[in-house]
Design a protein around this motif. Structure first.
Motif, mmCIF file in Angstrom:
data_model
loop_
_atom_site.group_PDB
_atom_site.id
_atom_site.type_symbol
_atom_site.label_atom_id
_atom_site.label_comp_id
_atom_site.label_asym_id
_atom_site.label_seq_id
_atom_site.Cartn_x
_atom_site.Cartn_y
_atom_site.Cartn_z
ATOM 1 N N ALA A 128 46.123 39.664 43.710
ATOM 2 C CA ALA A 128 47.461 40.250 43.776
ATOM 3 C C ALA A 128 47.458 41.666 43.215
ATOM 4 O O ALA A 128 48.072 42.579 43.777
ATOM 5 C CB ALA A 128 48.455 39.375 43.018
ATOM 6 N N LEU A 129 46.756 41.852 42.117
ATOM 7 C CA LEU A 129 46.682 43.168 41.502
ATOM 8 C C LEU A 129 46.020 44.159 42.451
ATOM 9 O O LEU A 129 46.499 45.280 42.648
ATOM 10 C CB LEU A 129 45.905 43.084 40.190
ATOM 11 N N ALA A 130 44.917 43.724 43.059
ATOM 12 C CA ALA A 130 44.169 44.599 43.971
ATOM 13 C C ALA A 130 44.930 44.869 45.262
ATOM 14 O O ALA A 130 44.756 45.928 45.877
ATOM 15 C CB ALA A 130 42.814 43.976 44.284
ATOM 16 N N SER A 131 45.780 43.945 45.669
ATOM 17 C CA SER A 131 46.501 44.081 46.934
ATOM 18 C C SER A 131 47.594 45.139 46.895
ATOM 19 O O SER A 131 48.028 45.638 47.937
ATOM 20 C CB SER A 131 47.142 42.739 47.315
ATOM 21 N N GLY A 132 48.075 45.437 45.684
ATOM 22 C CA GLY A 132 49.192 46.364 45.550
ATOM 23 C C GLY A 132 50.544 45.699 45.709
ATOM 24 O O GLY A 132 51.583 46.350 45.573
ATOM 25 N N LYS A 133 50.542 44.390 45.979
ATOM 26 C CA LYS A 133 51.817 43.679 46.112
ATOM 27 C C LYS A 133 52.501 43.582 44.749
ATOM 28 O O LYS A 133 51.827 43.504 43.719
ATOM 29 C CB LYS A 133 51.582 42.265 46.658
ATOM 30 N N PRO A 134 53.845 43.590 44.716
ATOM 31 C CA PRO A 134 54.545 43.465 43.442
ATOM 32 C C PRO A 134 54.153 42.172 42.728
ATOM 33 O O PRO A 134 54.160 41.095 43.327
ATOM 34 C CB PRO A 134 56.022 43.449 43.845
#
Length: 231
Positions: A128-134
């Protein structure tokens, strides 16, 4: 309409330093308030827990004294009753992050017991962190960040500005002396840039796509901050 994943603890107790089990689970306001913010804006919420177990609410979080009186307690209880997704969670192991637009972790002492050492949750947080998603994490839920390590053993949240339930708040709540470890201490140890607001007051920190809240009072402002980032 966005699809938001709520990762909720599956624990119903927190093991204290002396080995006794302190009854807990997730904190009602920290699940209910964001749920109401997101669904009120027309978004869909899906709950996931380790093993797909139906999560346990910390009964203490339904008490009038932590909800500003009986009226507040009744409101939280009604919100919890309306949160039907809590009663039909998916298994965290089966979650595909690509299917979601944002991820949110409510707290309670439960995450100190299970999510803090859950490799599946750790991988999801890393992705999630790497994806850029909130990615929103509130109160004791930053304990889950402890399980987010890179293949080389480094912590993926090292260097991030963040907050969580503080040592001062744990002390005032009467549990600091009974705990095996304190959340603030562990987050500092992993290399996070821990930010501390006034005890029990709303306090939200944003660093890149990570949005963290210090305590139950931070649940609504954190959810509103996440909402701004859901495109």
């Amino acid at each position: 309409m966005a699809k938001i994943l709520f990762v909720v603890t599956g624990a119903d107790h927190w093991t204290l330093a002396d080995g006794t089990a302190h009854p807990t689970g997730f904190w009602a306001e920290e699940a209910v308030a964001p749920y109401q913010v997101f669904t009120g804006a027309g978004h869909e919420v899906v709950v996931a827990t380790p093993g797909g177990v139906v999560p346990t609410v910390d009964r203490g979080s339904l008490a009038p004294e932590v909800n500003g009186g009986q009226k507040g307690a009744d409101k939280v209880a009604a919100g919890l009753e309306a949160f039907e997704e809590l009663r039909r969670p998916v298994a965290l192991e089966d979650v595909d992050l690509d299917a979601y637009d944002a991820v949110f972790y409510p707290g309670g002492h439960g995450p100190m017991e299970d999510l803090a050492v859950d490799p599946v949750s750790g991988r999801l947080l890393t992705e999630a962190l790497a994806s850029g998603k909130p990615l929103g994490v509130v109160c004791h839920a930053p304990a889950a960040l402890l399980a987010a390590t890179a293949p080389d053993g480094t912590h993926v949240f090292a260097g991030y500005r963040l907050t969580g339930f503080t040592n001062a708040e744990e002390t005032q709540a009467g549990l600091a002396q009974k705990a095996k470890w304190l959340l603030q201490d562990r987050l500092v140890e992993l290399g996070a840039d821990f930010q501390e607001g006034e005890p029990w007051a709303p306090f939200v920190i944003v660093d890149r796509n990570l949005v963290t809240g210090q305590n139950p009072a931070s649940s609504t402002p954190l959810a509103e901050e996440l909402l701004k980032r859901i495109g």
